[in-house]
Motif scaffolding. Sequence first.
Motif, PDB file in Angstrom:
ATOM      1  N   GLY A  23       0.796  -1.222   0.000  1.00 10.35           N
ATOM      2  CA  GLY A  23       0.000   0.000   0.000  1.00 10.35           C
ATOM      3  C   GLY A  23       0.828   1.271   0.000  1.00 10.35           C
ATOM      4  O   GLY A  23       0.523   2.210   0.743  1.00 10.35           O
ATOM      5  N   VAL A  24       1.855   1.341  -0.850  1.00 11.21           N
ATOM      6  CA  VAL A  24       2.749   2.497  -0.841  1.00 11.21           C
ATOM      7  C   VAL A  24       2.205   3.632  -1.695  1.00 11.21           C
ATOM      8  O   VAL A  24       1.423   3.430  -2.624  1.00 11.21           O
ATOM      9  N   ASP A  25       2.636   4.837  -1.368  1.00 12.28           N
ATOM     10  CA  ASP A  25       2.300   6.043  -2.130  1.00 12.28           C
ATOM     11  C   ASP A  25       3.587   6.645  -2.696  1.00 12.28           C
ATOM     12  O   ASP A  25       4.678   6.490  -2.123  1.00 12.28           O
ATOM     13  N   PHE A  26       3.443   7.341  -3.825  1.00 11.26           N
ATOM     14  CA  PHE A  26       4.608   7.961  -4.455  1.00 11.26           C
ATOM     15  C   PHE A  26       4.111   9.011  -5.431  1.00 11.26           C
ATOM     16  O   PHE A  26       3.065   8.822  -6.069  1.00 11.26           O
ATOM     17  N   GLU A  27       4.853  10.114  -5.552  1.00  9.77           N
ATOM     18  CA  GLU A  27       4.461  11.139  -6.522  1.00  9.77           C
ATOM     19  C   GLU A  27       5.687  11.809  -7.118  1.00  9.77           C
ATOM     20  O   GLU A  27       6.765  11.840  -6.514  1.00  9.77           O
ATOM     21  N   VAL A  28       5.514  12.298  -8.335  1.00 11.52           N
ATOM     22  CA  VAL A  28       6.569  13.015  -9.046  1.00 11.52           C
ATOM     23  C   VAL A  28       5.995  14.301  -9.600  1.00 11.52           C
ATOM     24  O   VAL A  28       4.896  14.306 -10.179  1.00 11.52           O
ATOM     25  N   ARG A  29       6.722  15.388  -9.435  1.00 12.37           N
ATOM     26  CA  ARG A  29       6.295  16.695  -9.940  1.00 12.37           C
ATOM     27  C   ARG A  29       6.994  17.011 -11.258  1.00 12.37           C
ATOM     28  O   ARG A  29       8.061  16.461 -11.539  1.00 12.37           O
ATOM     29  N   PRO A  30       6.446  17.885 -12.035  1.00  8.56           N
ATOM     30  CA  PRO A  30       7.105  18.273 -13.290  1.00  8.56           C
ATOM     31  C   PRO A  30       8.469  18.908 -13.023  1.00  8.56           C
ATOM     32  O   PRO A  30       8.616  19.722 -12.104  1.00  8.56           O
ATOM     33  N   GLY A  31       9.471  18.522 -13.786  1.00  7.90           N
ATOM     34  CA  GLY A  31      10.785  19.143 -13.688  1.00  7.90           C
ATOM     35  C   GLY A  31      11.548  18.842 -12.425  1.00  7.90           C
ATOM     36  O   GLY A  31      12.384  19.639 -12.009  1.00  7.90           O
ATOM     37  N   GLU A  32      11.316  17.675 -11.793  1.00 16.71           N
ATOM     38  CA  GLU A  32      12.079  17.322 -10.593  1.00 16.71           C
ATOM     39  C   GLU A  32      12.751  15.960 -10.767  1.00 16.71           C
ATOM     40  O   GLU A  32      12.341  15.134 -11.577  1.00 16.71           O
ATOM     41  N   VAL A  33      13.802  15.768  -9.975  1.00 11.61           N
ATOM     42  CA  VAL A  33      14.423  14.457  -9.835  1.00 11.61           C
ATOM     43  C   VAL A  33      14.041  13.933  -8.463  1.00 11.61           C
ATOM     44  O   VAL A  33      14.408  14.516  -7.441  1.00 11.61           O
ATOM     45  N   HIS A  34      13.276  12.848  -8.457  1.00 14.52           N
ATOM     46  CA  HIS A  34      12.789  12.268  -7.205  1.00 14.52           C
ATOM     47  C   HIS A  34      13.506  10.937  -6.998  1.00 14.52           C
ATOM     48  O   HIS A  34      13.348   9.997  -7.777  1.00 14.52           O
ATOM     49  N   ALA A  35      14.334  10.867  -5.966  1.00 14.21           N
ATOM     50  CA  ALA A  35      15.091   9.644  -5.677  1.00 14.21           C
ATOM     51  C   ALA A  35      14.223   8.679  -4.883  1.00 14.21           C
ATOM     52  O   ALA A  35      13.495   9.078  -3.969  1.00 14.21           O
ATOM     53  N   LEU A  36      14.332   7.399  -5.238  1.00 16.06           N
ATOM     54  CA  LEU A  36      13.612   6.332  -4.544  1.00 16.06           C
ATOM     55  C   LEU A  36      14.657   5.393  -3.964  1.00 16.06           C
ATOM     56  O   LEU A  36      15.426   4.773  -4.701  1.00 16.06           O
ATOM     57  N   MET A  37      14.696   5.282  -2.630  1.00 13.75           N
ATOM     58  CA  MET A  37      15.757   4.551  -1.958  1.00 13.75           C
ATOM     59  C   MET A  37      15.194   3.481  -1.033  1.00 13.75           C
ATOM     60  O   MET A  37      14.014   3.470  -0.700  1.00 13.75           O
ATOM     61  N   GLY A  38      16.081   2.597  -0.603  1.00 13.65           N
ATOM     62  CA  GLY A  38      15.711   1.523   0.308  1.00 13.65           C
ATOM     63  C   GLY A  38      16.649   0.359   0.114  1.00 13.65           C
ATOM     64  O   GLY A  38      17.391   0.278  -0.866  1.00 13.65           O
ATOM     65  N   GLU A  39      16.634  -0.577   1.065  1.00 14.93           N
ATOM     66  CA  GLU A  39      17.464  -1.757   0.940  1.00 14.93           C
ATOM     67  C   GLU A  39      16.966  -2.636  -0.197  1.00 14.93           C
ATOM     68  O   GLU A  39      15.840  -2.501  -0.674  1.00 14.93           O
ATOM     69  N   ASN A  40      17.819  -3.597  -0.638  1.00 13.29           N
ATOM     70  CA  ASN A  40      17.358  -4.566  -1.619  1.00 13.29           C
ATOM     71  C   ASN A  40      16.158  -5.320  -1.057  1.00 13.29           C
ATOM     72  O   ASN A  40      16.164  -5.749   0.092  1.00 13.29           O
ATOM     73  N   THR A 232      17.899  17.146   4.564  1.00  9.43           N
ATOM     74  CA  THR A 232      18.215  15.904   5.268  1.00  9.43           C
ATOM     75  C   THR A 232      19.697  15.609   5.170  1.00  9.43           C
ATOM     76  O   THR A 232      20.466  16.399   4.616  1.00  9.43           O
ATOM     77  N   ASN A 233      20.122  14.481   5.714  1.00  9.83           N
ATOM     78  CA  ASN A 233      21.533  14.102   5.676  1.00  9.83           C
ATOM     79  C   ASN A 233      21.637  12.581   5.547  1.00  9.83           C
ATOM     80  O   ASN A 233      20.642  11.861   5.614  1.00  9.83           O
ATOM     81  N   GLN A 234      22.863  12.098   5.368  1.00  9.43           N
ATOM     82  CA  GLN A 234      23.064  10.681   5.112  1.00  9.43           C
ATOM     83  C   GLN A 234      22.602   9.807   6.265  1.00  9.43           C
ATOM     84  O   GLN A 234      21.968   8.767   6.052  1.00  9.43           O
ATOM     85  N   GLN A 235      22.910  10.191   7.479  1.00 10.67           N
ATOM     86  CA  GLN A 235      22.539   9.356   8.628  1.00 10.67           C
ATOM     87  C   GLN A 235      21.030   9.226   8.766  1.00 10.67           C
ATOM     88  O   GLN A 235      20.514   8.151   9.111  1.00 10.67           O
ATOM     89  N   GLU A 236      20.294  10.297   8.482  1.00 10.96           N
ATOM     90  CA  GLU A 236      18.837  10.246   8.562  1.00 10.96           C
ATOM     91  C   GLU A 236      18.276   9.292   7.507  1.00 10.96           C
ATOM     92  O   GLU A 236      17.356   8.508   7.780  1.00 10.96           O
ATOM     93  N   LEU A 237      18.849   9.329   6.306  1.00 11.94           N
ATOM     94  CA  LEU A 237      18.397   8.426   5.248  1.00 11.94           C
ATOM     95  C   LEU A 237      18.730   6.977   5.576  1.00 11.94           C
ATOM     96  O   LEU A 237      17.913   6.068   5.347  1.00 11.94           O
ATOM     97  N   ILE A 238      19.920   6.724   6.116  1.00 10.58           N
ATOM     98  CA  ILE A 238      20.316   5.363   6.475  1.00 10.58           C
ATOM     99  C   ILE A 238      19.375   4.809   7.547  1.00 10.58           C
ATOM    100  O   ILE A 238      18.941   3.647   7.467  1.00 10.58           O
ATOM    101  N   ARG A 239      19.039   5.623   8.546  1.00 12.92           N
ATOM    102  CA  ARG A 239      18.095   5.166   9.573  1.00 12.92           C
ATOM    103  C   ARG A 239      16.752   4.812   8.968  1.00 12.92           C
ATOM    104  O   ARG A 239      16.119   3.822   9.348  1.00 12.92           O
ATOM    105  N   ALA A 240      16.298   5.615   8.007  1.00 14.77           N
ATOM    106  CA  ALA A 240      15.014   5.339   7.359  1.00 14.77           C
ATOM    107  C   ALA A 240      15.081   4.046   6.547  1.00 14.77           C
ATOM    108  O   ALA A 240      14.103   3.299   6.481  1.00 14.77           O
ATOM    109  N   MET A 241      16.244   3.770   5.935  1.00 18.46           N
ATOM    110  CA  MET A 241      16.368   2.586   5.093  1.00 18.46           C
ATOM    111  C   MET A 241      16.529   1.297   5.895  1.00 18.46           C
ATOM    112  O   MET A 241      15.917   0.283   5.569  1.00 18.46           O
TER     113      MET A 241
END
Length: 504
Positions: A23-40, A232-241
């Motif tokens: 049940g995930v959500d995701f959106e992309v806006r015009p003219g943006e680069v949206h990164a999608l991250m997570g573990e394998n 944000t920063n790298q540590q915050e992203l790693i914790r989320a992943m």
Amino acid sequence: MGDVLLRASGITKSYGGIHALRGVDFEVRPGEVHALMGENGAGKSTLAKILAGVQTADAGTIEWDGRQVAFKDTREAVAAGVTIVLQELSLIPDLSVAENIFLTQPQAYRGGWWLNRPSIRKETLKLFDRFGWDVPVDPDRKISDLTVAEQQMVEILRALSLDARLFILDEPTATLSPHEVEVLFTLIRRLRAQGASFVLVTHRLDEVFALSDRITVYRDGANSGQFVTSGTNQQELIRAMVGRDLGDMFQIRERREPGEVMLSVRNLQRGRQVRDISFEVRAGEVVGIAGLVGAGRTEVIRTVFGADKAESGEVVMRGRAGLISSPSQAIDEGTALVPEDRKGQGLLIEQPIAQNLVMADLAAHGGFWLNARRDAQTASRLIEEFQVKAPRPWKPASSLSGGNQQKIVLAKWMAINPEILILDEPTRGIDIGTKFEIYKLINNLAAEGKAILLVSSELPEILALTDRVLVMRNGAIAAELPHGVATEEAILAAAAQEPAAMVG
């Protein structure tokens, strides 16, 4: 970028009882680069494929440019303005570069039936020039003759040549050199300025911060966080992943005084890709091989391992001299090779996970018959030891995520306890958590006295793990840089010079 170009809501997908997306959500806006991250296995690639019509969702909705859509296949998606570059390359090996790029484009055909080969060759060269690829391959070369990195670049250029509004790039830089990455990023920024949008599926944190506007993180098939990149920063992203702090993964290596010479390569020669190569690797030492795409890194280690036949020179493994004539001979000498192409060369991708895990053990100890009981015990031990997230040992290796496939490739070699370990891009296309585990494994193996030869396109990885760095250019060693002297700038400078300029 206030309007929404694409919105996915409540997307759910399962494979044989395994929930890839919940049940995930995701959106992309015009003219943006949206990164999608997570573990394998977090569901990133699954969502990317659903958005581009490669797969269909079990539940949920997708809105494209304000209207609800359900792309039946990639043709419908491309017609609407959505194109994807998959992590698994989809090029046709026996066709040329130009044919692969223009195969699905109607304007490339004469009378609607025959490919206009002179025309598509000319257009391919224009494409290389327009996109700034300054080391293009011959448009008439077969895809099967290209390196993995060159194939990746052709795949990307094929997608970017289409008149799309949304480009979905799944691990696009996994095999590219820093220079190739910069070429790609320059192109993405140019297209973004013209209004194009991008979904960037990647594990590389530095690239996310260099390129993206927003970041969405998935964990175990569910949303784990959404961030504005600048906030944000790298540590915050790693914790989320991964759900925990990993610490500084680039400070894992504990360097010690190396022991005796385990691998000595002298004046190795194989055409123009392996030119008079000489180096040594000692027990407990990690020696890195760096260089630009096409420099000859993979060709050198394949020749050392006996996968490619050398013309002249000498390879001494554990004191035994002579050229290695085959991989089986290298294995007999206590050497293992983790190849760059894990799916094509490291695994029997459609065979059971358990069978893949015992392949090296079978090759090392010979015999014609599988010992089902012993092999099952070995497979179970390795799955537990390497923390492989596998549905069942008898499921095909293709059912695993990229990171778990790489664990299988590493685990099968650890079953024979090699003294010399050759690693070619061991962390390509895998998540930050698995990368952390592989870094720890390399450190532990070096501490046990293993001699390790590491090829990597990621310079921070080379600098973090190695004791010395061999920099290659045009099939030759251009420089040897010890730890402490080696920097990203020094490696790139050596890689860009002629070998003769580094002598003395």
